[in-house]
Every structure is written in C-alpha cells, then in structure tokens.
Design a protein around this motif. Structure first.
Motif, PDB file in Angstrom:
ATOM      1  N   UNK A 220     105.744 -13.626  21.444  1.00  0.00           N
ATOM      2  CA  UNK A 220     107.081 -14.086  21.451  1.00  0.00           C
ATOM      3  C   UNK A 220     106.827 -15.627  22.008  1.00  0.00           C
ATOM      4  N   UNK A 247     109.727 -10.236  17.712  1.00  0.00           N
ATOM      5  CA  UNK A 247     110.715 -10.545  19.039  1.00  0.00           C
ATOM      6  C   UNK A 247     111.324 -12.291  19.424  1.00  0.00           C
ATOM      7  N   UNK A 251     115.091 -13.940  19.268  1.00  0.00           N
ATOM      8  CA  UNK A 251     116.041 -14.745  20.977  1.00  0.00           C
ATOM      9  C   UNK A 251     116.507 -16.277  20.305  1.00  0.00           C
ATOM     10  N   UNK A 272     104.917  -2.317  15.475  1.00  0.00           N
ATOM     11  CA  UNK A 272     104.431  -1.922  17.841  1.00  0.00           C
ATOM     12  C   UNK A 272     106.458  -1.334  17.701  1.00  0.00           C
ATOM     13  N   UNK A 275     108.855  -1.959  20.491  1.00  0.00           N
ATOM     14  CA  UNK A 275     109.361  -3.754  20.026  1.00  0.00           C
ATOM     15  C   UNK A 275     110.079  -3.020  19.026  1.00  0.00           C
TER      16      UNK A 275
ATOM     17  N   UNK B 247     115.736  -4.650  29.315  1.00  0.00           N
ATOM     18  CA  UNK B 247     115.088  -5.349  27.515  1.00  0.00           C
ATOM     19  C   UNK B 247     117.022  -5.285  26.521  1.00  0.00           C
ATOM     20  N   UNK B 272     106.171  -1.793  31.613  1.00  0.00           N
ATOM     21  CA  UNK B 272     105.165  -1.025  30.372  1.00  0.00           C
ATOM     22  C   UNK B 272     105.320  -2.708  29.656  1.00  0.00           C
ATOM     23  N   UNK B 274     104.293  -4.756  27.381  1.00  0.00           N
ATOM     24  CA  UNK B 274     104.444  -5.430  26.362  1.00  0.00           C
ATOM     25  C   UNK B 274     105.935  -5.625  25.861  1.00  0.00           C
ATOM     26  N   UNK B 275     106.368  -4.904  26.647  1.00  0.00           N
ATOM     27  CA  UNK B 275     108.332  -5.876  27.118  1.00  0.00           C
ATOM     28  C   UNK B 275     108.222  -6.348  28.360  1.00  0.00           C
ATOM     29  N   UNK B 278     106.460 -10.568  28.312  1.00  0.00           N
ATOM     30  CA  UNK B 278     107.222 -10.975  27.473  1.00  0.00           C
ATOM     31  C   UNK B 278     108.799 -11.183  27.301  1.00  0.00           C
ATOM     32  N   UNK B 279     109.799 -10.448  28.423  1.00  0.00           N
ATOM     33  CA  UNK B 279     110.819 -11.233  28.043  1.00  0.00           C
ATOM     34  C   UNK B 279     111.109 -12.077  28.766  1.00  0.00           C
TER      35      UNK B 279
END
Lengths: 325, 325
Positions: A220, A247, A251, A272, A275, B247, B272, B274-275, B278-279
C-alpha cells in the motif's frame, strides 16, 4: 471384521476379499450379498491403514506450505490440491511451516514415515526456492515456486500472460497512455508482468515507453507514494503490480482530487479478495490461479499430466472485472 | 528392516524391539548399539502406519475447516493446532470443506477410516453450528463455533473481554464520547462485543448511551455508510465491529474532511492483517486469537485441558496497538 464374518456366516478371509474387492477370489453371489448386508447393518468401516499396508503403498500426498496462517492464497492451493486428491482417492497430509526450515524438516520426516506417494512443496508467492534435501527421498512437485537446475517439476502462474491480459483490458477500454507501477523486488512476477505489459502495448501498435514504468514497494505504501508520479505522467490508466499497490494508489489519487475510473482507470493483480472486492470502487484485477495450481500439481504428481519437458507448467491468470476500469 | 537386521547381525524381531522401544525385551547393550548404528547408516525409517497398527491407535487428529481457501483466519487455527499436535506426537489430517455438507461428510469418513484420535470441527467465524452426525463416532471438539445442547466441548474467542479491551483502550486515550458501530448480524460477536463495550463504559463511570450504538453491515460498505451518523453523533472515538467496517469508515471520514486519529480515533476488531496493518494510518484493533484457539482445542481433545464444566473455553483477545487511537 470378525463380527461381520459371524453375522454373514462366512470366514474373515471372505469378508476381507469382498470388502477390498480382491480379484481372483471365488465367492458366490449369495455370500457376497450376505457380507455386504452385514457390513451395512453393523456399520463396519474398513481400516484404511491396514488396507494401505496390505497394498504396500499409501494413499497420502503430502503438502508443505510456508504460509497457511498468513494468507488465503496458500489455502486456495490446499483446497485445489485436496479436491483433486480426493477425486483420485488420495488424502492430503498438510503441514504449515511458516517458512521455518526446522518445521519443514519435521513435516517432511512425518510425511515420509507415512509413506506418502509424494510431496507438493508450495509457496504462497512465486519465487525460487532451495528444496530441502529430505525431499530427494520422494516424488516432489513444486507449486508456485521453482528450483533452477533441480530438475523438479514446477507448476507456476503465467505472469507474462497475466500482465498482458491486464494491459489489454485497459487498452480495450480505450486508453493509450497506460502506466505500470512495478515492484522493486526481483521476481518472476516483476519480470513476467512487465514483459506482458510491454507485449500488449507493442502488439497494439502503441509501443513501449520506459518512462511510464514506475518502480515501487509492492504494498500500500508503494502505491500511495507513486500517486504523484502517476498524475504527473499524464497516464489515463494504471496497471498496478498487485492489489495492495492499487489500494495505496487509490488513497493517493483521492488526495490529488482524482476519481476512479472517471479520471484514471486502475487495474490490480492477485485478486486478493478482501481488498479488491471492497475498495471504492471495487478493483478490476487479474487473479492468481492458486486453486488451479494446487489441482494441477496433484495431477503432475500422480502422473496424470505429463511433464516430459524441463519447463514449468504455466497456469493462466484470468481477468476479474469490477468497477475501476 | 531386514537390511538393518543383516547389517547388525541380529534378528528382525530384535530390530523391531529396539526401534519401537518395546519394554521387556532382553537385548544386550552391544546388540542394541549395533542396531542403532545400522539404522543410522542405512537411513532406515520405521513405518509409521505399521507402528500405528501394532499400537492399535493412530497418531492422527482430524481438522475440518469451512474456509481454508477464503481467509487466513482458518489458516491460523490450523497452524496453532498443528504446532500443538506435533509437540505431542500427533499429525493433523486437514480438510477444507468450503462449508459444503457433502465435502464435510467425505472428510469425516476419511478421518474415521484413518482412525483419528478425534476431530476438531472448526469455523472461521464464531457462530452456532449443526454438527454432522458422523462425528458422533469420534471425540469431537468445536473450534470457533458451538452447538447448544450437543454437550460437545467448544473453544471460542472471549468476545465480551475483547469488546471491553477495545473500549478501555479508547477511554485510556482520554475519550468520553465513544460510539460503537455494531454488526446487524445476530451472533456471539454482536452480543459479546456490545456487552464488553457497555461494561467498560459503565465501569469507567460514563454509563451506556444506546444512541451511540450504530447498526451496520459488517463490511466496508457498512462502515462507509455509517460515517455520517458518526460525525453527527459528536463522538470523538469509534469502536468498529471489525476491521472491514473500520476500512469503510476511514473512507467516509476522509470524505467528511476528518483526520484519524486527530479528529476522531478508530478501533477495529479481528486484526485482519492485510487491512489493519496497511490502512492510513495503520489501524489499532483487537486480535482474534485463532492460533490459540487451534492449540487450545488440541489440548482439550487430548485431555490435557480438563473441560468438566459444560461451558465453552474462552480464549482472550489481545489489543494490537497501531496508530489510529
């Protein structure tokens, strides 16, 4: 088995012959039926371990994975391998090694003790691996990885075809200035997706422009940081090395006041799901065929698919249409 | 084994006694050493299947999972169960059923044929399940699920404690007006996380205000749609039912011109990775203890942990600190 024999009024040997479908045994239709009825009535379950021993070969296939616990990608390989194994009368012995060599050696030792037909040695991302020495003792198929010079069969995604499909999808939508955010990590994905991108542009008569390829960390943060360069490049569409890059790019583009796909179209790679299906807008991408990799590897292991050539078996990566193009 | 016997100059029976550590066999230290040397030299590997048969009990534990291929959560249960099983000399037979009852029946039949010590019946999210009838034939432990009235032991996350920990983290950061976006789906998570949220507020002397609880679909869309209500509520912090809701909320708050955590703090749930990792900014959250659920369930299955009470074993959910609070 003794209970079944008694109930059917036959010998234990007769029960064994009927249950295991042994050829050459002369057993009357009547006795055969009595055995089957007794098996049914008593809920007798043949002992798979004893059957394996009497056969002299097991119905196990080992699957060593480095990342069951960290990505559903590995899970999809397992699922595909399991379905194919079950269909052919085999059971998977699955081991997660978390990339740890000691756990890997333990897993392989266990699999050899259980006389597996062979081992699928799998990775959650396509890269070169050092195959553990213990695997020399059994048939081995590499899944989503390869080992140059090992002579081991390898089943991997077709990165070039995937990169070409992603780029073609953007060209079909009318774009002519298509940027590519590629990973900075050397890998078959880096090389193959770039080759596919280039080939799609060249065969569309647009030609390859190296200044539209932007190296970035494959996550990201990499996508976010690349947004400024993408805007400056004047590209109307971007092919991202993976969904995580896309992703982050979302942003960055949003902060620059651009809308997707109105101002700029975005393609991902990997599919994935957690996402790509849930970005705003949902991300069009190319799927890594993990399920198919697992299934194909079982067919190679069992000799159903012939791998005479010393080249990896390439599995196609399909485009997944969503709303970002 | 014959080769080992010949090399060591002893009988096959002697090799078997030494290799299997059978008690009561009178074998001289010298012969014992010769056998061990020959085993080492010849790379002899005792046949685990034969050992199992002679023991009369197998070293397999079955693990039935509904979603290996769709979430790393299931993978973490497998990884925890595998590590605990290996530590205790057992091997997992893993099956992914994709929630399909026929695949489930196949998986359980295979496991019974291989004489498993028992089966871990696991789900990737905490809910009530209908246990397949075939599991009556073996010891069963439910993992991340339960079956009222079945009497089966069940190992689940402590949703209430997790909800309390999330809310306390926001209170510790100085917030007094804390909203909760809860799922619209009836589940132990819906009920337990709400109870924990309420308890944390009450025990901090703030009291529970129902108007600060917002029902939403438990995904990105639900979080996005709730953003307006959150802004209108005047809350300075939000506890989200899960990371996917967080998210979506990030997108909604960003569109409303609010910054995280400057204008509003956000806590997720699930971790989780992967979320949440990486936000922008990375999300503080509460982890579901999947690895621990798998490990604890193996201990229950093997009788290491006593489950005399007819209540589920609750496993604690830890706070994961990142940058959104």
């Amino acid at each position: 088995m003794r209970d079944v024999a008694q109930a059917a009024g036959v010998s234990v040997a007769t029960v064994s012959h009927v249950v295991n479908n042994k050829p050459g045994a002369r057993i009357g239709a009547d006795a055969r039926q009595r055995v089957r009825d007794a098996v049914e009535r008593l809920g007798y379950r043949p002992n798979a371990l004893a059957t394996t021993l009497s056969r002299g070969s097991s119905r196990f296939i080992g699957l060593v994975s480095d990342a069951i616990a960290s990505t559903p990608f590995a899970g999809q390989i397992i699922h595909g391998a399991q379905d194919e194994a079950w269909k052919r009368g085999y059971v998977l012995l699955v081991a997660d090694t978390d990339g740890n060599r000691a756990a890997e050696d333990d897993a392989i030792a266990i699999m050899l003790e259980y006389q597996v037909q062979g081992v699928l040695y799998s990775s959650w991302f396509h890269h070169e691996v050092q195959v553990p020495a213990a695997l020399e003792q059994t048939t081995t198929v590499l899944v989503d990885c390869y080992s140059s010079g090992s002579g081991l069969p390898s089943v991997v995604p077709d990165e070039r075809q995937g990169g070409m499909a992603a780029t073609r999808r953007l060209l079909e939508a009318g774009h002519r200035r298509v940027a590519f955010i590629n990973t900075t990590t050397e890998s078959p994905a880096q090389e193959g997706r770039l080759a596919g991108y280039r080939e799609a542009l060249v065969s569309a008569g647009i030609g390859f422009d190296e200044s539209l390829v932007f190296p970035a960390a494959p996550d990201q943060g990499g996508g976010y940081d690349a947004a400024g360069q993408i805007v400056d490049s004047g590209a109307t569409a971007v092919f991202c090395h993976n969904d995580r890059v896309a992703m982050g790019l979302y942003d960055g583009l949003r902060e620059a006041g651009l809308s997707i796909p109105g101002d700029i179209a975005v393609m991902g790679f990997d599919n994935q799901d957690v996402i790509s299906a849930h970005l705003r807008p949902p991300l069009s991408t190319v799927a890594l065929p993990h399920y198919d990799l697992g299934a194909a590897a079982v067919r190679v292991l069992l000799g159903v698919t012939d791998m005479a050539e010393a080249r990896p078996l390439l599995v196609s990566c399909p485009v997944i249409e969503r709303e970002s193009v």
